[in-house]
Design an enzyme around this catalytic site. Structure first.
Site, PDB file in Angstrom:
ATOM      1  N   SER A  15       0.811  -1.218   0.000  1.00  0.00           N
ATOM      2  CA  SER A  15       0.000   0.000   0.000  1.00  0.00           C
ATOM      3  C   SER A  15       0.849   1.275   0.000  1.00  0.00           C
ATOM      4  O   SER A  15       0.416   2.303  -0.512  1.00  0.00           O
ATOM      5  CB  SER A  15      -0.917   0.021   1.228  1.00  0.00           C
ATOM      6  OG  SER A  15      -0.161  -0.171   2.420  1.00  0.00           O
ATOM      7  N   ASP A 192      -0.811   7.104   9.930  1.00  0.00           N
ATOM      8  CA  ASP A 192      -1.631   6.244  10.792  1.00  0.00           C
ATOM      9  C   ASP A 192      -0.771   5.236  11.547  1.00  0.00           C
ATOM     10  O   ASP A 192      -1.268   4.249  12.056  1.00  0.00           O
ATOM     11  CB  ASP A 192      -2.678   5.510   9.946  1.00  0.00           C
ATOM     12  CG  ASP A 192      -2.030   4.715   8.810  1.00  0.00           C
ATOM     13  OD1 ASP A 192      -0.787   4.637   8.768  1.00  0.00           O
ATOM     14  OD2 ASP A 192      -2.759   4.180   7.961  1.00  0.00           O
ATOM     15  N   HIS A 195       1.386   3.948   7.314  1.00  0.00           N
ATOM     16  CA  HIS A 195       1.545   4.587   6.004  1.00  0.00           C
ATOM     17  C   HIS A 195       2.219   5.948   6.140  1.00  0.00           C
ATOM     18  O   HIS A 195       2.074   6.629   7.160  1.00  0.00           O
ATOM     19  CB  HIS A 195       0.176   4.737   5.332  1.00  0.00           C
ATOM     20  CG  HIS A 195      -0.470   3.413   5.065  1.00  0.00           C
ATOM     21  ND1 HIS A 195      -1.424   2.881   5.897  1.00  0.00           N
ATOM     22  CD2 HIS A 195      -0.269   2.508   4.094  1.00  0.00           C
ATOM     23  CE1 HIS A 195      -1.800   1.698   5.427  1.00  0.00           C
ATOM     24  NE2 HIS A 195      -1.108   1.441   4.342  1.00  0.00           N
TER      25      HIS A 195
END
Lengths: 250, 250
Positions: A15, A192, A195
């Site tokens: 991600s 977070d 990330h």
């Protein structure tokens, strides 16, 4: 159909790569696309949540075998950025033991670097990026993340890079330093806990780090040394459009 | 080599397209890449300074003929955004008379829409974007720009769109309105009088405008209705990686 008029940089990862075009966090994917405009296409092959175990079969589908040469873009640079999910603790389904993570990275390298591989591509340069640090105080979506793990996986990746003579961008250390080596302060660079935020992706840490490494180890691939595929507008000859607008073969 | 695992959106235009991945101005190219991650690749085919006269021979090199089908990405959406340079006054080398600009746009459309074309592609949807307004008080790099011209070219483009039944995103009007219909205030949306700043590219004007238009006229191409090429990580079956990580054909 789109013709392969430009070769490519493929950003292959989880991600942290998939989200790298997010302008809200100054994604390094968008920055690379901008820097390489009209020179190399920058392709998003980020797969949120994936570990190296899942990356390997996907990579083989993202690459083309030799016989497609000439009709598909050559991957001039493959940037491999996995480990953040592998580093989850068991029994998370994302967990991959450190040794196995290192073996999977070797297998990813073999996919393009081994002459026995169907996808052997001597023209493809590779850069590995280490997982970033985790802030377990910020991260609240599962209980499988421990501070020590990505650090250990980053160290493991550096060993594989050295062993295989593949350059490694250490993302862990500068991000950790940017937090003053204090987990609480990792929110300066992480959105977070896992990330990257704009502070993390931003120029001097990831984008500039990657451009600096390219300049050092693959200088011929630095965007400043590549010619535009089509001529700059000031050089277009209106009396001879056909010739002056002919694509330059890289 | 990179395999064509995803079809593509091609953004074809001048510098306003080429610079659309610049995170400093929240480029709509980066925003589209982010929105379509793992669904469609978004390709930068922006050529700074180019007019439609030069765009046409370049487009034919950027597209692949029928016989490449299957090995190269299908262009599901072609976004054509020219006119800002065509609208320069003569004797600028960039100047293209309005009638000729309209003819060139028709020829660009014919390239993918005419059954006689080598690049005929019924699967390719097209959106035209009008040139933005110019702020001649801000622009200081040449004397060929007049306020009226891009407005007239925008109107011309809308006529061609209507005639050919191709949707047109009117960039001129909302940018002009964002400036309170006052050329002095166009610096709210333009960085240098010609190129868009973050205010211009930002969500509600270009990116949201385009996504709204896609949703309206080509709803099947809205990112929210496309499936990821590879499965989401939560759906990966670790006991059957081969099947669960097989690429889904679009």
């Amino acid at each position: 159909m789109a013709r392969a008029i430009q070769d490519a940089i493929v950003l292959f990862g989880d991600s942290i790569t998939e989200f790298a075009w997010d302008v809200e966090v100054s994604g390094f994917g968008a920055r690379l696309t901008n820097a390489y405009a009209r020179k190399l296409d920058v392709i998003n092959r980020g797969f949120s949540g994936y570990n190296t175990e899942w990356a390997l079969p996907v990579l083989k589908q993202c690459l083309a075998p030799h016989e497609h040469r000439g009709r598909v873009p050559t991957v001039k640079l493959l940037v491999v950025w996995f480990g953040a999910n592998d580093a989850c603790d068991s029994p998370s389904v994302q967990h991959v033991p450190l040794d196995r993570y290192c073996d999977n990275i070797r297998a990813i390298l073999d996919t393009v670097q081994s002459p026995e591989s169907e996808f052997y591509s001597p023209a493809t340069k590779v850069i590995l990026i280490t997982p970033p640090p985790i802030n377990t105080l910020q991260w609240d979506r599962d209980d499988f993340r421990r501070f020590e793990n990505p650090r250990d996986y980053a160290e493991g990746l550096k060993v594989v890079g050295k062993e295989r003579n593949v350059p490694v961008l250490d993302a862990w250390t500068p991000l950790w330093k940017a937090a003053g080596e204090d987990m609480k302060s990792l929110d300066r660079v992480l959105s977070d806990g896992l990330h990257l935020n704009a502070g993390g992706y931003k120029v001097f840490i990831i984008y500039d780090g990657l451009m600096g490494l390219i300049d050092e180890v693959y200088p011929q691939l630095h965007y400043s040394r590549l010619q535009e595929t089509f001529t700059l507008w000031g050089d277009v000859d209106p009396t001879n459009l056909a010739d002056s607008l002919k694509r330059r073969t890289p």
